[in-house]
Design a protein around this motif. Structure first.
Motif, PDB file in Angstrom:
ATOM      1  N   LEU A  50      17.105  -2.797  26.143  1.00 12.36           N
ATOM      2  CA  LEU A  50      16.749  -3.381  24.854  1.00 12.36           C
ATOM      3  C   LEU A  50      15.385  -2.891  24.382  1.00 12.36           C
ATOM      4  O   LEU A  50      14.481  -2.702  25.193  1.00 12.36           O
ATOM      5  CB  LEU A  50      16.740  -4.903  25.014  1.00 12.36           C
ATOM      6  N   VAL A  51      15.289  -2.682  23.083  1.00 12.74           N
ATOM      7  CA  VAL A  51      13.979  -2.503  22.464  1.00 12.74           C
ATOM      8  C   VAL A  51      13.752  -3.701  21.549  1.00 12.74           C
ATOM      9  O   VAL A  51      14.625  -4.052  20.752  1.00 12.74           O
ATOM     10  CB  VAL A  51      13.896  -1.206  21.625  1.00 12.74           C
ATOM     11  N   ASN A  52      12.601  -4.348  21.731  1.00 14.75           N
ATOM     12  CA  ASN A  52      12.254  -5.466  20.868  1.00 14.75           C
ATOM     13  C   ASN A  52      11.244  -5.030  19.819  1.00 14.75           C
ATOM     14  O   ASN A  52      10.140  -4.605  20.154  1.00 14.75           O
ATOM     15  CB  ASN A  52      11.660  -6.602  21.717  1.00 14.75           C
ATOM     16  N   GLY A  53      11.632  -5.154  18.565  1.00 20.02           N
ATOM     17  CA  GLY A  53      10.702  -4.880  17.468  1.00 20.02           C
ATOM     18  C   GLY A  53      10.225  -6.191  16.876  1.00 20.02           C
ATOM     19  O   GLY A  53      10.968  -7.162  16.838  1.00 20.02           O
ATOM     20  N   MET A  54       8.984  -6.223  16.428  1.00 21.19           N
ATOM     21  CA  MET A  54       8.427  -7.471  15.903  1.00 21.19           C
ATOM     22  C   MET A  54       8.516  -7.527  14.378  1.00 21.19           C
ATOM     23  O   MET A  54       8.185  -6.566  13.692  1.00 21.19           O
ATOM     24  CB  MET A  54       6.951  -7.594  16.307  1.00 21.19           C
ATOM     25  N   ALA A  55       8.955  -8.674  13.883  1.00 28.23           N
ATOM     26  CA  ALA A  55       8.865  -8.931  12.448  1.00 28.23           C
ATOM     27  C   ALA A  55       7.861 -10.058  12.284  1.00 28.23           C
ATOM     28  O   ALA A  55       8.207 -11.231  12.209  1.00 28.23           O
ATOM     29  CB  ALA A  55      10.233  -9.307  11.888  1.00 28.23           C
ATOM     30  N   GLY A  56       6.595  -9.671  12.277  1.00 30.23           N
ATOM     31  CA  GLY A  56       5.516 -10.663  12.209  1.00 30.23           C
ATOM     32  C   GLY A  56       5.036 -11.030  13.596  1.00 30.23           C
ATOM     33  O   GLY A  56       5.590 -11.929  14.214  1.00 30.23           O
ATOM     34  N   HIS A  96      16.710  -5.403  19.285  1.00 30.11           N
ATOM     35  CA  HIS A  96      16.444  -6.799  18.927  1.00 30.11           C
ATOM     36  C   HIS A  96      15.194  -6.879  18.059  1.00 30.11           C
ATOM     37  O   HIS A  96      14.225  -6.159  18.294  1.00 30.11           O
ATOM     38  CB  HIS A  96      16.235  -7.646  20.190  1.00 30.11           C
ATOM     39  N   VAL A  97      15.213  -7.786  17.087  1.00 21.26           N
ATOM     40  CA  VAL A  97      14.020  -8.022  16.274  1.00 21.26           C
ATOM     41  C   VAL A  97      13.568  -9.469  16.463  1.00 21.26           C
ATOM     42  O   VAL A  97      14.340 -10.407  16.217  1.00 21.26           O
ATOM     43  CB  VAL A  97      14.299  -7.738  14.784  1.00 21.26           C
ATOM     44  N   ASP A  98      12.360  -9.623  16.934  1.00 22.88           N
ATOM     45  CA  ASP A  98      11.792 -10.955  17.075  1.00 22.88           C
ATOM     46  C   ASP A  98      11.106 -11.331  15.764  1.00 22.88           C
ATOM     47  O   ASP A  98       9.961 -10.961  15.512  1.00 22.88           O
ATOM     48  CB  ASP A  98      10.791 -10.977  18.248  1.00 22.88           C
ATOM     49  N   GLY A  99      11.852 -12.052  14.954  1.00 19.74           N
ATOM     50  CA  GLY A  99      11.317 -12.503  13.673  1.00 19.74           C
ATOM     51  C   GLY A  99      11.039 -13.995  13.694  1.00 19.74           C
ATOM     52  O   GLY A  99      11.156 -14.659  12.655  1.00 19.74           O
ATOM     53  N   ALA A 100      10.669 -14.501  14.864  1.00 20.14           N
ATOM     54  CA  ALA A 100      10.398 -15.941  14.992  1.00 20.14           C
ATOM     55  C   ALA A 100       9.439 -16.393  13.885  1.00 20.14           C
ATOM     56  O   ALA A 100       9.696 -17.350  13.175  1.00 20.14           O
ATOM     57  CB  ALA A 100       9.820 -16.251  16.365  1.00 20.14           C
ATOM     58  N   TRP A 101       8.375 -15.653  13.728  1.00 22.53           N
ATOM     59  CA  TRP A 101       7.391 -15.988  12.701  1.00 22.53           C
ATOM     60  C   TRP A 101       7.752 -15.352  11.360  1.00 22.53           C
ATOM     61  O   TRP A 101       7.952 -16.041  10.378  1.00 22.53           O
ATOM     62  CB  TRP A 101       5.998 -15.556  13.184  1.00 22.53           C
ATOM     63  N   GLY A 102       7.890 -14.032  11.325  1.00 24.11           N
ATOM     64  CA  GLY A 102       7.972 -13.340  10.039  1.00 24.11           C
ATOM     65  C   GLY A 102       9.370 -13.091   9.501  1.00 24.11           C
ATOM     66  O   GLY A 102       9.528 -12.526   8.419  1.00 24.11           O
ATOM     67  N   GLY A 103      10.391 -13.532  10.218  1.00 24.69           N
ATOM     68  CA  GLY A 103      11.765 -13.287   9.768  1.00 24.69           C
ATOM     69  C   GLY A 103      12.071 -13.957   8.443  1.00 24.69           C
ATOM     70  O   GLY A 103      12.864 -13.461   7.637  1.00 24.69           O
TER      71      GLY A 103
END
Lengths: 548, 548
Positions: free
Chosen positions: A295-301, A326-333
């Motif tokens: 997996l590669v995790n990219g950040m959205a915020g 995967h995109v971790d958009g917990a904050w910026g999604g």
């Protein structure tokens, strides 16, 4: 106390900062204009709010149907206590917190913290609730900036109240028919905003758990044998994530038997964005040494700086090498809801999965986090255990509506209703306004910090509404910033924060980041904040820290 | 509809069953005695409950301090809607559910399920809440027996309402000072009831997650290298659990990289208790084939039959072979609160960890589950990531109160306040009474089922308040039970359940178990049930199933 600028009376000082009108639509009236809670209550509540009828009455009596009126009145009293708290919380003339050290607070609450053999009467229970609220940190206060989740949405509160009363479990349609359908409606809307035609998702208890799901799904795709035989003998699986990403990716790797050493951190540029070249290099190196990229995790915020990784490019790399994106958009999604800001997630539709926490930027009460994936069926594939005491296939309805076998939980709290209700009340348009306003406010603050003496920005250009800065006491202001010793600067934010907590006028997070010494992060998600709150915050920091 | 016995009017039929008086303290008044919701409301609420003032008003207006009265009235309206629901839910003359298939319900709610661009006014929001409740399954109804979590505790509801309004996160003392101390008080009391002098614990989102923690802690103890390097190369780790245990142990093994094939199931005796000899044999066999035993899971109240494993003996075996001893007391752990029934957990103090769900037998609203361990420090050891943006060690207070690094989550919902408030309101004594009553009721029901024509007990002696039985239609009653074809009998419970759901008069779980065909499980956790409810339930099943 050696300083007075944090004190209560200072809250009322006037300022002459020019403010764009539309950012101040929620300006508070003067404190004296606000009627007391008692006055307000008496305006529409005919019975005087004394609790004498609850004295000597115990909770077991509320079970008796002859006491249904008392039950009604008891819950209405609770509602009055709570709405008074909400009103006070919104009042800028009230404190954000009344800080006490653990041992102090335990002493102060000693008479009411204890549980023992004996029941307390309903009057005491009402009083316990008031006492509890007294020492709560007011996370909905316009000057609480300590977390990414701030504010208190009244419709969200109503949603939680109903959720508590309906008290059901999301594992089967049988016991949660309406909420199951609402989850379907909301997840579909979220997938639609991402740009996926199909897919699936589930609400999880927080973003860390949503990220855990993502890594689990990736493990299931590339190492399906792990479900049966474990990770032993599977080879060295690795996951890639930016150095600025949230620690829950590492935690997920630990839990899932991948190991924290097998999290490969990708370098970021000066703004904090993942460097694509470094990503590709590290993928190639991992493959060459026989490792299995999952997996590669990219950040959205990102959590601290609010930075968005270049999702389009990461997506391309993931496709090229066959790795779960995967995109971790917990904050910026949530920026997907704003036509002005959704470009920050350009390329998101390429992702295999996404974490999105409505309890952050959308202001939904805690907890409300979704894990979404474009691949229908993978949640079941990874999690299905077919427990036949719960998920009988011989039921009288379409059991594909039973969501329990998609989750890593068994029982699951209903986190969707409050979000659904808020979405009904605001519409896409309301969420969009709320987001845009906070993005605008963060730009207002960025400019203020940029020009103000004693403040130094961590990054000059922001994406999510996070403004990060150091405060420089008077004694160092003649030096160029680069000449200030990191070790010394590192102590400033904690000192100011300690004073801030004592005075209780506001609450802001500080943290170090990599090599950078402690700095403040002001992140905006509360819809009631105005430019005046931000001015207040800068004045207050200046006042508390100037002479350090 | 071909039968009428499930219909509404049948609810009022009289019965002549002799009842022990003390089990019927909560007997309902006749339906006609109960005043309407409107009448009740008008008795103490001076304003007529019309919603016209909310027409054309939108949620954003509630942010403005000049509208704080409207905010107040809006939440009071919500409280009225909810308390009306609670009162109706307690009324035996109301239905448990109004069943519709997913596609039907979606059609029926179509006008109000949708979310789109536009905001809905506050009147619509109030109406949405009422509409939602209409189709909810009444999990607090005295005739809802479908899950182990039943009933609706009013103090628990008050606790959830306050939790929603305080809207904070349990990760740090900084933002959850009071609730952190309450968690400490409650966990200490629970550990004390187990018989541990020291230890630690944390609230988790459900029993499945608590069980996951247990297996994680065991993995950390015996394979600490897994945290860094993953399970690859760790050898074949195995966990042992009874054939009657909950599927979450298998799910935990899957998630943690142990694999479902490495869950070794231990045979049970006829009552469903783990066979110690088989456990020891299987441990020895595993060791001989080079496997690494991590954990033995003993049950304190199995999900279906409510059986307690011989904990003392399991503890001895675990000590002998150096294996982590976990007890899954999600359902039956609460018996520790009853001096009459705590002997069922004899030996529990030997356990290394225990799962205990107050949201089941103690009647706390969902979610409320604790994982407890006698080993201080292991939760941190397994989970600590030291994220310095959140758990700064240079804070101004004793940061050992920050619980965030003990958990597999990051943000964590406050699940303790409602439990704490209920404990204050009931005292140990109140919980004890509640538990004892349900144990007594289950014995009452066991006797009724034992002697009644057409009913056949699955186990003759019960421990937890679970009564399990088959229903035998008239046509097979002349046959000895052993001559009834399993394949045929298997169809009966689903058929009755389908009719039960259509009629809406009650809700009971059925399931197969190992080789046993589908049977009903009636588990008691709701403090309002009486012998009359249990009689009703048997009559109703008889009525629905006799002619099948």
């Amino acid at each position: 106390m050696a300083f007075d600028c944090g004190m209560f009376q200072k809250l009322k000082k006037t300022r002459n900062v020019q403010e764009p009108r539309d950012l101040n639509s929620q300006l508070p009236e003067k404190s004296s204009d606000v009627s007391t809670a008692r006055e307000r209550r008496n305006m529409f509540y005919c019975k005087s709010p004394d609790w004498s009828e609850f004295e000597g009455s115990f909770s077991r009596e509320l079970l008796e149907s002859k006491n249904s009126e008392k039950l009604h009145r008891f819950l209405i009293e609770i509602s009055h206590i709570l709405t008074d708290y909400i009103t006070k919380e919104n009042d800028r003339a009230s404190k954000v917190l009344d800080f006490h050290h653990p041992h102090q607070l335990r002493e102060m609450m000693d008479h009411c913290l204890d549980i023992d053999e004996n029941p307390r009467d309903l009057e005491q229970i009402l009083s316990d609730c008031k006492e509890t609220l007294k020492y709560c940190v007011r996370t909905g206060h316009p000057r609480f900036f300590n977390q990414l989740s701030t504010g208190l949405d009244v419709i969200g509160v109503a949603g939680e109240w109903l959720t508590a009363v309906s008290n059901t479990n999301m594992f089967t349609y049988e016991v949660a028919p309406v909420f199951t359908l609402m989850e379907e409606v909301i997840l579909k809307r979220m997938m639609n905003l991402i740009g996926w035609e199909h897919g699936d998702g589930i609400f999880a208890p927080g973003g860390a758990v949503s990220n855990l799901y993502a890594v689990l799904l990736a493990r299931q795709r590339y190492l399906p044998q792990a479900k049966l035989n474990g990770m032993n003998g599977c080879g060295e699986a690795v996951v890639f994530t930016s150095k600025q990403s949230h620690y829950s990716i590492k935690r997920a790797a630990v839990i899932l038997g991948i190991g924290s050493n097998n999290v490969i951190y990708i370098d970021c540029d000066q703004r904090g964005k993942m460097l694509i070249k470094d990503l590709e290099d590290k993928i190639l190196a991992a493959k060459q040494s026989g490792k299995i990229p999952l997996l590669v995790n990219g950040m959205a915020g990102t959590t601290v700086l609010g930075v968005y990784d270049p999702l389009e490019e990461i997506g391309e790399i993931c496709e090229k090498y066959g790795i779960w994106f995967h995109v971790d958009g917990a904050w910026g999604g949530s920026s997907l809801l704003s036509r002005d800001h959704r470009h920050l997630l350009h390329g998101i539709e390429r992702a295999d999965s996404m974490t999105w926490n409505p309890h952050k930027m959308m202001g939904v009460p805690l907890q409300c986090s979704a894990i979404l994936t474009k691949h229908k069926g993978v949640l079941e594939e990874a999690n299905q255990m077919n427990a036949n005491y719960l998920f009988q296939k011989d039921k009288n309805y379409d059991t594909s509506y039973d969501t329990g076998d998609k989750t890593i939980q068994c029982g699951r709290h209903n986190d969707v209703f409050k979000l659904w209700l808020m979405w009904r009340a605001k519409g896409d348009a309301g969420f969009e306004d709320q987001l845009n306003k906070n993005f605008d406010l963060s730009k207002y603050m960025l400019e203020k910090v940029r020009v103000r003496d004693g403040f130094h920005l961590v990054i000059e250009e922001i994406e999510a509404p996070n403004v990060c800065f150091w405060y420089i006491p008077l004694k160092w202001r003649s030096l160029p910033f680069s000449h200030i010793e990191h070790k010394q600067l590192n102590k400033i934010a904690p000192l100011i924060k300690a004073q801030m907590m004592e005075s209780g006028t506001m609450l802001i997070q500080y943290q170090p980041l990599g090599e950078l010494p402690n700095f403040f992060r002001v992140a905006m998600s509360n819809p009631v904040i105005t430019t005046r709150d931000l001015d207040f915050l800068l004045d207050e920091i200046d006042c508390l820290g100037k002479d350090l």
